[in-house]
Design an enzyme around this catalytic site. Structure first.
Site, short mmCIF file in Angstrom:
data_model
loop_
_atom_site.label_atom_id
_atom_site.label_comp_id
_atom_site.label_asym_id
_atom_site.label_seq_id
_atom_site.Cartn_x
_atom_site.Cartn_y
_atom_site.Cartn_z
N GLY A 170 0.78 -1.29 -0.08
CA GLY A 170 0.03 0.08 -0.05
C GLY A 170 0.87 1.33 -0.15
O GLY A 170 2.00 1.31 -0.52
N GLY A 171 0.10 2.45 0.66
CA GLY A 171 0.99 3.64 0.45
C GLY A 171 2.41 3.60 1.30
O GLY A 171 3.14 4.29 1.11
N GLY A 405 20.15 14.18 -31.06
CA GLY A 405 19.94 14.56 -29.96
C GLY A 405 20.41 13.48 -28.73
O GLY A 405 20.83 14.01 -27.78
N ALA A 406 20.77 12.42 -29.17
CA ALA A 406 21.47 11.54 -28.24
C ALA A 406 22.75 11.85 -27.85
O ALA A 406 23.21 11.57 -26.63
CB ALA A 406 21.32 10.01 -28.41
C1 HXC Z 1 -2.02 -4.48 12.59
C2 HXC Z 1 -1.09 -6.27 11.81
C3 HXC Z 1 -0.93 -5.62 10.43
C4 HXC Z 1 -1.62 -4.30 10.44
C5 HXC Z 1 0.04 -7.69 10.41
N1 HXC Z 1 -0.28 -7.50 11.58
N2 HXC Z 1 -0.42 -6.63 9.41
N3 HXC Z 1 -1.48 -5.65 12.71
N4 HXC Z 1 -1.88 -3.72 11.57
N5 HXC Z 1 -1.53 -3.63 9.19
C6 HXC Z 1 -0.37 -8.18 12.58
C7 HXC Z 1 -1.00 -9.76 12.65
O1 HXC Z 1 -2.29 -9.49 12.93
C8 HXC Z 1 -0.41 -10.81 13.14
O2 HXC Z 1 -0.66 -10.75 14.68
C9 HXC Z 1 1.01 -10.42 12.85
O3 HXC Z 1 1.08 -9.07 12.52
C10 HXC Z 1 1.83 -11.19 11.85
O4 HXC Z 1 0.88 -11.13 10.85
P1 HXC Z 1 0.44 -12.44 9.90
O5 HXC Z 1 -0.52 -12.12 9.19
O6 HXC Z 1 0.43 -13.54 10.99
O7 HXC Z 1 1.71 -12.72 9.19
P2 HXC Z 1 1.93 -13.28 7.65
O8 HXC Z 1 1.47 -14.53 7.46
O9 HXC Z 1 3.48 -13.27 7.34
O10 HXC Z 1 1.54 -12.06 6.79
C11 HXC Z 1 1.90 -10.90 6.68
C12 HXC Z 1 1.00 -9.69 5.80
C13 HXC Z 1 -0.24 -9.80 6.62
C14 HXC Z 1 1.11 -10.46 4.33
C15 HXC Z 1 1.71 -8.46 5.99
O11 HXC Z 1 -0.10 -9.73 7.90
C16 HXC Z 1 -1.07 -8.58 6.03
O12 HXC Z 1 -1.65 -8.95 4.86
N6 HXC Z 1 -1.43 -7.90 6.94
C17 HXC Z 1 -2.21 -6.59 6.43
C18 HXC Z 1 -1.55 -5.75 5.19
C19 HXC Z 1 -2.21 -4.45 5.06
O13 HXC Z 1 -3.17 -4.72 4.15
N7 HXC Z 1 -1.80 -3.43 5.51
C20 HXC Z 1 -2.22 -2.25 5.10
C21 HXC Z 1 -1.61 -1.48 3.94
S1 HXC Z 1 -2.36 -0.22 3.45
P3 HXC Z 1 -0.44 -11.84 15.42
O14 HXC Z 1 -0.93 -11.11 16.82
O15 HXC Z 1 -1.35 -12.96 15.07
O16 HXC Z 1 0.74 -12.23 15.72
C22 HXC Z 1 -1.21 0.87 4.10
C23 HXC Z 1 -1.54 1.88 3.86
C24 HXC Z 1 -0.45 3.39 4.16
O17 HXC Z 1 -0.31 0.54 4.61
C25 HXC Z 1 -1.05 4.65 3.57
C26 HXC Z 1 0.05 5.42 3.58
C27 HXC Z 1 -0.39 6.64 3.02
#
Ligand code: HXC
Length: 515
Positions: A170-171, A405-406
């Site tokens: 994501g971002g 140009g290059a």
């Molecule tokens: C809170 C999170 C988290 C998140 C992971 N965890 N991502 N907690 N917020 N964004 C936690 C899980 O609940 C889990 O907790 C632990 O971290 C490990 O995650 P797992 O899923 O067990 O690990 P894995 O199977 O390796 O998968 C990793 C992952 C997946 C692919 C990153 O966790 C995932 O898809 N997370 C969400 C990603 C996401 O959509 N993020 C937002 C993106 S948008 P426990 O307690 O069970 O250990 C964004 C916007 C930014 O970031 C904008 C900026 C402008």
């Protein structure tokens, strides 16, 4: 007698250093990933890392975070040394809430960004994070915005290097994208704006996370990554190596090292590199490696837009940026991706006081609708802009073709090259002999009994009159036609002569580089 306050501190530090707990640390190791603390310990000179903000903790607000332990709030921050030089570091800890970024986690990163900028020291981010901490909602988004702003303010002032060592989705990808250099770890690092599930739901396209945003995809296809490493250890070694070419900040010179490679080394093999047949390719890496200090070449973005080559090297112990056309790929033409690659590297070197050494062998721009519709005009303009804007010493060597140009784009005299050398094999003209003959002798060729033979004759006539370095040298656009074997000593002497070069441009808020 024990001091209870000291005991309490020790207990707190033990909990913080345990990170997400033994089980999650074990999972991290199973995934061939080091923990944040292990990474920092390897990155910094032994025993030099000083952690700050270890007791920072989220405020427990938001959905489901009340009472949740989050040691160091999932990011280890502080300062240490690399080869004795101060660096600021943050390392996201995937074992704590998946390294996700909430309000206080972001505040810790912002704190080291502020300190690094104020003290003129490089900052290195080790990213391993699930992205915005879902429970903290808009506070998390705000945290990202504050980081992006600081990335931008620090750009061109201190080197910023990001290592992607886990997910970056994501971002969240935009903080790395705003830094100078991105290193990715093959197998563990993935960067994408929208992941495979979202893509499938929206477009129906099926793609694995690795194919979409793995290290090789981001290095070779998108050009987002600058270097790829096989594991955490080699990624962190690469960061140490990268810093050896960069100064602490824009006001300092890059570090000079003792070189045991003689400055006056003659390389007779260079006389044979360019084939007699101008249509034949060769590998420009042979030229670069023969000219720079032995073992100092570090190619950046290898595998992306391979028709141009960029990288760091040293000449006589001093770091330089080397940029070259690669005749082996697309005949060394300039295209959209190649232009972006050149322009960005020119600006990185100029920002951090690395002289530019440009090796030219290009027949021109890559023709075609894909290039024109893709905006080769605005992308190609970036190269002109970057070279003309750069104030560091600029040395150009024309190896063979420098057409149209290059020719101008590849740091010609008119764009501000301080010294232009040409090999005797150089061909500097508006266009190649065949194309030129077709235009200026069109009627004569059409009237001939054997047009193909006439075209070849006229092309040869043109080649003899224009396809050499002496017309450009007669006008002073080329400073010296040199024996290829002497390229290294001529470049080193040129660099020394330009060492105190000082050039200023009119003051302005900022330019408007074509994007
Ligand atoms: C809170 C999170 C988290 C998140 C992971 N965890 N991502 N907690 N917020 N964004 C936690 C899980 O609940 C889990 O907790 C632990 O971290 C490990 O995650 P797992 O899923 O067990 O690990 P894995 O199977 O390796 O998968 C990793 C992952 C997946 C692919 C990153 O966790 C995932 O898809 N997370 C969400 C990603 C996401 O959509 N993020 C937002 C993106 S948008 P426990 O307690 O069970 O250990 C964004 C916007 C930014 O970031 C904008 C900026 C402008």
């Amino acid at each position: 007698m024990t001091n209870p306050r000291l005991e309490e501190l020790r207990a707190r530090l033990r909990r913080i250093e345990a990170m997400g707990g033994a089980e999650r640390v074990e999972r991290q190791h199973q995934a061939r990933k080091w923990t944040a603390r292990e990474r920092i310990a390897y990155l910094c000179d032994p025993g030099t890392f000083e952690e700050i903000g270890a007791h920072v903790h989220h405020r427990g607000q938001g959905l489901g975070l009340g009472g949740v332990e989050a040691p160091a709030d999932g990011v280890v921050t502080g300062y240490g040394r690399i080869d004795g030089r101060v660096v600021y570091v943050y390392a996201q800890d995937f074992t704590v809430l998946g390294g996700s970024l909430g309000e206080m986690h972001a505040a810790k990163i912002q704190r080291v960004q502020d300190l690094a900028l104020a003290s003129g020291a490089p900052i290195i981010g080790l990213n391993d994070s699930g992205g915005a901490r879902i429970q903290e909602g808009v506070d998390s988004l705000n945290g990202y915005g504050e980081i992006f702003k600081r990335n931008t303010w620090a750009s061109g002032v201190i080197p910023q290097i990001t290592v992607i060592m886990g997910p970056s989705a994501g971002g969240a990808v935009y903080s790395p994208a705003l830094t100078d250099l991105i290193v990715m770890v093959r197998g563990s690092a993935q960067m994408f704006i929208t992941g495979p599930q979202v893509i499938e739901a929206v477009t129906g396209e099926k793609v694995s996370a690795e194919a979409l945003g793995g290290a090789d995809a981001q290095l070779k296809r998108s050009g987002v990554a600058h270097l790829v490493a096989g594991d955490d250890q080699s990624a962190l070694s690469l960061v140490r190596h990268l810093l050896s070419y960069l100064p602490n900040n824009h006001l300092e010179e890059p570090p000079v090292v003792e070189s045991d490679d003689p400055m006056n080394r003659i390389e007779p093999g260079l006389r044979e590199v360019v084939p007699i047949d101008p249509a034949k390719p060769y590998d420009v890496l042979r030229v670069i490696e023969a000219v720079v200090d032995r073992g100092s070449w570090l190619e950046i973005q290898p595998g992306f837009a391979e028709n141009v080559v960029v990288g760091f090297a040293r000449l006589g112990g001093r770091p330089v940026g080397v940029l070259a056309n690669q005749p082996r790929v697309l005949a060394g033409t300039l295209d959209i991706d190649g232009s972006d690659k050149l322009a960005r590297f020119v600006r990185l070197c100029d920002a951090f006081n690395l002289p530019l050494v440009t090796l030219v062998d290009t027949p021109g721009y890559l023709p075609g609708t894909a290039q024109e519709y893709g905006g080769i005009i605005r992308h190609g303009a970036k190269v002109l802009y970057a070279y003309a804007e750069a104030v560091v010493p600029k040395l150009t060597v024309i190896l063979r073709k420098a057409y149209g140009g290059a020719y101008l784009a590849m740091c010609s005299r008119s764009l501000g090259a301080d010294l232009v050398f040409a090999w005797p094999t150089a061909e500097i003209a508006v266009m190649g002999p065949e194309g030129a003959a077709n235009i200026i002798f069109r009627d004569e060729i059409a009237r001939a009994s054997d047009p193909a033979q006439k075209r070849a004759e006229k092309a040869q006539e043109y080649r003899e009159r224009f396809a050499h370095p002496y017309v450009a040298a007669a006008r002073g656009y080329v400073d010296a036609v040199i024996d290829p074997a002497e390229t290294r000593p001529r470049l080193i002497a040129g660099l020394m002569a330009l060492y105190n070069k000082h050039e200023v441009r009119p003051p302005k808020k900022h330019g408007n580089i074509p994007l």
